[in-house]
Design an enzyme around this catalytic site. Sequence first.
Site, PDB file in Angstrom:
ATOM      1  N   MET A  29      63.873  23.598  -2.039  1.00  0.00           N
ATOM      2  CA  MET A  29      64.728  23.169  -1.011  1.00  0.00           C
ATOM      3  C   MET A  29      65.385  22.085  -1.417  1.00  0.00           C
ATOM      4  O   MET A  29      66.170  21.168  -0.785  1.00  0.00           O
ATOM      5  CB  MET A  29      64.095  22.936   0.354  1.00  0.00           C
ATOM      6  N   GLY A  30      65.303  21.550  -2.755  1.00  0.00           N
ATOM      7  CA  GLY A  30      66.072  20.507  -3.436  1.00  0.00           C
ATOM      8  C   GLY A  30      65.225  19.196  -3.092  1.00  0.00           C
ATOM      9  O   GLY A  30      63.956  19.352  -2.801  1.00  0.00           O
ATOM     10  N   HIS A  33      61.285  16.523  -7.142  1.00  0.00           N
ATOM     11  CA  HIS A  33      60.416  15.416  -7.375  1.00  0.00           C
ATOM     12  C   HIS A  33      59.413  15.869  -8.591  1.00  0.00           C
ATOM     13  O   HIS A  33      59.900  16.943  -8.836  1.00  0.00           O
ATOM     14  CB  HIS A  33      59.732  14.843  -6.309  1.00  0.00           C
ATOM     15  N   GLY A  35      56.845  17.035  -8.712  1.00  0.00           N
ATOM     16  CA  GLY A  35      55.936  18.129  -8.344  1.00  0.00           C
ATOM     17  C   GLY A  35      56.850  19.689  -8.732  1.00  0.00           C
ATOM     18  O   GLY A  35      56.406  20.507  -9.312  1.00  0.00           O
ATOM     19  N   HIS A  36      58.217  19.371  -8.315  1.00  0.00           N
ATOM     20  CA  HIS A  36      59.053  20.664  -8.612  1.00  0.00           C
ATOM     21  C   HIS A  36      59.254  20.810 -10.174  1.00  0.00           C
ATOM     22  O   HIS A  36      59.317  22.018 -10.743  1.00  0.00           O
ATOM     23  CB  HIS A  36      60.242  20.400  -8.074  1.00  0.00           C
ATOM     24  N   GLY A 147      53.709  25.547  -5.477  1.00  0.00           N
ATOM     25  CA  GLY A 147      52.780  24.346  -5.733  1.00  0.00           C
ATOM     26  C   GLY A 147      51.873  24.631  -4.458  1.00  0.00           C
ATOM     27  O   GLY A 147      52.197  24.888  -3.459  1.00  0.00           O
ATOM     28  N   SER A 187      55.916  14.873  -2.176  1.00  0.00           N
ATOM     29  CA  SER A 187      56.726  15.591  -1.001  1.00  0.00           C
ATOM     30  C   SER A 187      58.186  15.044  -1.031  1.00  0.00           C
ATOM     31  O   SER A 187      58.301  13.965  -1.175  1.00  0.00           O
ATOM     32  CB  SER A 187      56.041  15.650   0.285  1.00  0.00           C
ATOM     33  N   SER A 188      59.205  15.872  -0.895  1.00  0.00           N
ATOM     34  CA  SER A 188      60.592  15.295  -0.528  1.00  0.00           C
ATOM     35  C   SER A 188      60.669  14.629   0.855  1.00  0.00           C
ATOM     36  O   SER A 188      61.367  13.553   0.627  1.00  0.00           O
ATOM     37  CB  SER A 188      61.489  16.554  -0.311  1.00  0.00           C
ATOM     38  N   ARG A 189      59.627  14.780   1.544  1.00  0.00           N
ATOM     39  CA  ARG A 189      59.445  13.898   2.781  1.00  0.00           C
ATOM     40  C   ARG A 189      59.238  12.505   2.686  1.00  0.00           C
ATOM     41  O   ARG A 189      59.408  11.629   3.384  1.00  0.00           O
ATOM     42  CB  ARG A 189      58.540  14.593   3.901  1.00  0.00           C
TER      43      ARG A 189
HETATM   44  O1  PAF Z   1      58.383  25.021  -0.333  1.00  0.00           O
HETATM   45  C1  PAF Z   1      59.642  25.153  -0.077  1.00  0.00           C
HETATM   46  O2  PAF Z   1      60.284  24.092  -0.312  1.00  0.00           O
HETATM   47  C2  PAF Z   1      60.028  26.153   0.839  1.00  0.00           C
HETATM   48  O3  PAF Z   1      59.072  26.582   1.838  1.00  0.00           O
HETATM   49  C3  PAF Z   1      60.468  27.361  -0.257  1.00  0.00           C
HETATM   50  C4  PAF Z   1      59.277  28.069  -0.645  1.00  0.00           C
HETATM   51  C5  PAF Z   1      61.434  26.917  -1.033  1.00  0.00           C
HETATM   52  C6  PAF Z   1      61.235  28.394   0.707  1.00  0.00           C
HETATM   53  O4  PAF Z   1      62.438  27.755   1.433  1.00  0.00           O
END
Ligand code: PAF
Length: 289
Positions: A29-30, A33, A35-36, A147, A187-189
Amino acid sequence: MQIISTANELASYLNTVKNNGNIGFVPTMGALHEGHLNLIRTSKQNDDTTICSVFVNKIQFTNEDDFIKYPRNIEQDIKLLEQVGCDCVFIPTQEVVFPIDYKYEIFNLGKIEHILEGLYRPGHFQGVCNVVNRFIELIQPNKLYLGIKDLQQCKVIEKMIHLKKYEPAVELIFCATSRNEKGLALSSRNKRLSNDAKNKALILIEMLKSAKEQILSKSSNLDTIKQFCITTILTNGFESVDYFEFADQHFELVNDSSTNQNPVYILTAATIEGVRLIDNIIIGYETNS
Ligand code: PAF
């Protein structure tokens, strides 16, 4: 890196790459960080083409405010994806993912849908499954990377993939939680937290580790461990703890009165500075601790 936003562009891109070999897909979801980026790096090691999607999926948010406040920084995301050598980023609009006449599916996920995250975020996992299912239809990846910080999400998507009979064409790859140098799960948060809160938030992983140690050494029963961990989290700056729970290998909750008292997963969700964080630890799995 190809930047694609429509289904047609995506289809022609897939035509050009599908003969090159495996396609690895990382849904996001953009607000990317490390992790992604680690998921992208893993796909790059395993696959011939790596595709990442950036789409803030409205239907998985139970709280409108959380959806509005969800961090968005597409320029920075593109820069980071280019740096790690991602081959293609798919940034669709709402209409591309869910056209106006789209028939949302209702997945029979069983009990897992309604416990832990599902209890606090009704409808969340149906939203997640619908979007991931839609991306699988559009991209037809050979591997899908997730993840395990979102452990319950991993298990739910595993179930959806099973229900849709996507295996073995689509293989799910779960990757370890990425943490900052002190141990806070990325986490993005976290972007919404002050430095003070980021330090205080370390209590989550400390309590998960403490619970794991107490279970392994059989020094306390589960209810006592749970009470100790919740109290410690609350006295260390968190406003609330939604849960601190144990689950077995089938992802069923375990407590002292359960017939099966072999917890495999310890999971928590708690709020600090108005930001809800989740984390987990797996008993007998060292790389996540
Ligand atoms: O983990 C996330 O960021 C979201 O839940 C995902 C898997 C991209 C689905 O929108």
